[in-house]
Design a protein around this motif. Structure first.
Motif, short mmCIF file in Angstrom:
data_model
loop_
_atom_site.label_atom_id
_atom_site.label_comp_id
_atom_site.label_asym_id
_atom_site.label_seq_id
_atom_site.Cartn_x
_atom_site.Cartn_y
_atom_site.Cartn_z
N TRP A 273 3.26 19.57 -68.80
CA TRP A 273 4.18 20.21 -69.75
C TRP A 273 5.39 19.32 -69.99
CZ3 TRP A 273 3.89 24.33 -72.85
CH2 TRP A 273 5.07 24.97 -73.29
N ASP A 274 5.70 19.07 -71.27
CA ASP A 274 6.90 18.33 -71.64
C ASP A 274 8.04 19.34 -71.71
OD1 ASP A 274 9.01 17.14 -73.27
OD2 ASP A 274 7.57 15.55 -73.71
N LYS A 275 8.99 19.23 -70.79
CA LYS A 275 10.05 20.24 -70.67
C LYS A 275 11.00 20.24 -71.86
CE LYS A 275 11.27 18.72 -66.57
NZ LYS A 275 11.97 18.62 -65.26
N ALA A 276 11.29 19.09 -72.41
CA ALA A 276 12.23 19.01 -73.53
C ALA A 276 11.58 19.49 -74.83
CB ALA A 276 12.74 17.60 -73.70
N LEU A 277 10.34 19.08 -75.07
CA LEU A 277 9.64 19.47 -76.30
C LEU A 277 9.01 20.85 -76.20
CD1 LEU A 277 7.84 16.10 -77.15
CD2 LEU A 277 10.01 16.98 -78.05
N LYS A 278 8.95 21.39 -74.97
CA LYS A 278 8.37 22.72 -74.74
C LYS A 278 6.94 22.80 -75.29
CE LYS A 278 12.82 25.12 -74.81
NZ LYS A 278 12.93 25.23 -73.36
N ARG A 279 6.15 21.84 -74.91
CA ARG A 279 4.75 21.84 -75.33
C ARG A 279 3.89 21.17 -74.28
NH1 ARG A 279 2.70 17.03 -77.01
NH2 ARG A 279 4.13 15.36 -77.62
N GLU A 280 2.62 21.52 -74.29
CA GLU A 280 1.69 20.92 -73.36
C GLU A 280 1.33 19.51 -73.81
OE1 GLU A 280 -2.44 22.12 -70.99
OE2 GLU A 280 -1.46 23.55 -72.36
N VAL A 281 1.22 18.63 -72.83
CA VAL A 281 0.86 17.24 -73.10
C VAL A 281 -0.61 17.06 -72.73
CG1 VAL A 281 1.30 14.83 -72.48
CG2 VAL A 281 3.20 16.46 -72.59
N ALA A 282 -1.42 16.64 -73.68
CA ALA A 282 -2.82 16.35 -73.40
C ALA A 282 -2.90 15.12 -72.51
CB ALA A 282 -3.58 16.13 -74.70
N ALA A 283 -3.94 15.06 -71.70
CA ALA A 283 -4.09 13.92 -70.80
C ALA A 283 -4.04 12.61 -71.57
CB ALA A 283 -5.41 14.05 -70.03
N ALA A 284 -4.67 12.58 -72.73
CA ALA A 284 -4.70 11.35 -73.53
C ALA A 284 -3.31 10.93 -74.00
CB ALA A 284 -5.62 11.51 -74.72
N ASP A 285 -2.40 11.91 -74.17
CA ASP A 285 -1.05 11.61 -74.66
C ASP A 285 -0.22 10.84 -73.64
OD1 ASP A 285 -1.65 12.96 -76.97
OD2 ASP A 285 -0.70 14.83 -76.34
N LEU A 286 -0.64 10.87 -72.38
CA LEU A 286 0.10 10.17 -71.34
C LEU A 286 -0.12 8.66 -71.41
CD1 LEU A 286 1.93 11.03 -68.95
CD2 LEU A 286 -0.10 10.90 -67.49
N PHE A 287 -1.18 8.27 -72.09
CA PHE A 287 -1.56 6.85 -72.13
C PHE A 287 -1.46 6.29 -73.54
CE2 PHE A 287 -3.99 8.95 -68.74
CZ PHE A 287 -3.50 8.25 -67.64
N THR A 288 -1.51 4.99 -73.63
CA THR A 288 -1.46 4.32 -74.94
C THR A 288 -2.74 4.65 -75.72
OG1 THR A 288 -2.49 2.33 -74.01
CG2 THR A 288 -0.08 2.42 -74.04
N ARG A 289 -2.71 4.34 -76.99
CA ARG A 289 -3.81 4.71 -77.87
C ARG A 289 -4.97 3.71 -77.86
NH1 ARG A 289 -3.35 10.01 -78.75
NH2 ARG A 289 -1.25 10.59 -79.39
N THR A 290 -4.97 2.75 -76.98
CA THR A 290 -6.05 1.76 -76.96
C THR A 290 -7.38 2.39 -76.59
OG1 THR A 290 -5.69 1.18 -74.63
CG2 THR A 290 -4.42 -0.03 -76.28
#
Length: 278
Positions: free
Chosen positions: A152-169
């Motif tokens: 969970w991104d506390k500032a954006l108040k939204r769930e972060v998908a596992a893929a969002d933690l990494f670069t888009r490569t």
């Protein structure tokens, strides 16, 4: 989930206008005082909508949910997880009743059982992580369990998908290799005679790809930073049921170059000893 802020502002503006035009009338738009919990504590609307536990028992199913105290600091996430878990438990109960009815009755069998336990992972300045463990029994030799993870991104108040933690490569091969090594190290720790698994093995058991395994943040040696990721691997995935589930930690040094810029600063140091894994 976030509050409907725009609608709230519009509602307040309308209420203020009505109050100005009807100063001699009672202000019917003023909400009543918050209810008391009976111990002097104020029960907020968020608390009322999302309790810390849920339980239901019928002749067909017994279900329960428990949440950690830490989730109170994230009311939007609290409400969202509570609603989703209770919905899942009610669907399980309904399904249990349908199963028994179609089967012609209980036939002396006990009620089905399902529990959901949500426990905290590590937390950083931006991120909050949780583990959801589902355990259910519908007959047979043993119950079944599964894991899910919430980031969970506390500032954006939204769930972060596992893929969002990494670069888009899309290339997580370094993380796949590190995870496989951590799994084998844990298997050997439990049983020195255990057979190793690999990413490309043709045997029944093999290492899963990191992108397909739920994970939470690992507590780090640097305050406010994650020292790595804890991967949650259920029974049967890397070995027979008797081996149970695995929680293995991959240090952030093994995948730091793969992190998205938005979250790279949330990782530093090493996992604390209790999360050091391999």
């Amino acid at each position: 989930m976030t509050m409907p802020f725009r609608l709230t502002v519009l509602s307040l503006a309308v209420a203020a206008t009505l109050a100005g035009c009807n100063r001699d009338k009672a202000d019917e738009t003023t909400p009543p005082p918050a209810a008391s919990a009976g111990t002097g504590a104020v029960v907020t609307p968020a608390d009322a909508a999302a309790p810390m536990a849920f339980e239901s028992k019928t002749a067909f199913a017994e279900v329960s949910l428990t949440l950690p105290v830490a989730i109170k600091a994230q009311p939007d996430l609290h409400a969202r997880l509570y609603a989703a878990a209770v919905r899942d438990l009610r669907e399980f109960s309904e399904g249990a009743q349908a199963d028994r009815t179609e089967a012609g009755g209980d036939e002396g069998l006990g009620a089905y059982d399902k529990s959901i336990e949500i426990t905290p992972g590590a937390e950083t300045g931006k991120l909050f992580s949780l583990v959801r463990t589902d355990s259910e029994y519908t007959g047979g030799a043993h119950p079944n369990s599964s894991f899910a993870a919430i980031l969970w991104d506390k500032a954006l108040k939204r769930e972060v998908a596992a893929a969002d933690l990494f670069t888009r490569t899309g290339d997580l091969s370094a993380l796949d290799i590190a995870l496989c090594a951590a799994i084998n190290a844990e298997k050997k720790k439990r049983d020195p005679q255990a057979e190793t698994v690999s990413l490309t093995g043709s045997d029944m058991w093999k290492c899963p790809r990191a992108a397909l395994v739920p994970f939470v943040l690992a507590q780090g040696t640097r305050p406010g930073k994650a020292g790595g990721l804890v991967f949650l691997i259920g029974p049967y995935l890397v070995g027979p049921y008797v081996e149970g589930s695995y929680e293995v930690t991959v240090p952030q040094s093994a995948f730091r170059s793969l992190l998205a810029p938005a979250y790279a600063d949330e990782f530093a140091g090493e996992p604390k000893p209790e999360h050091a894994g391999a």
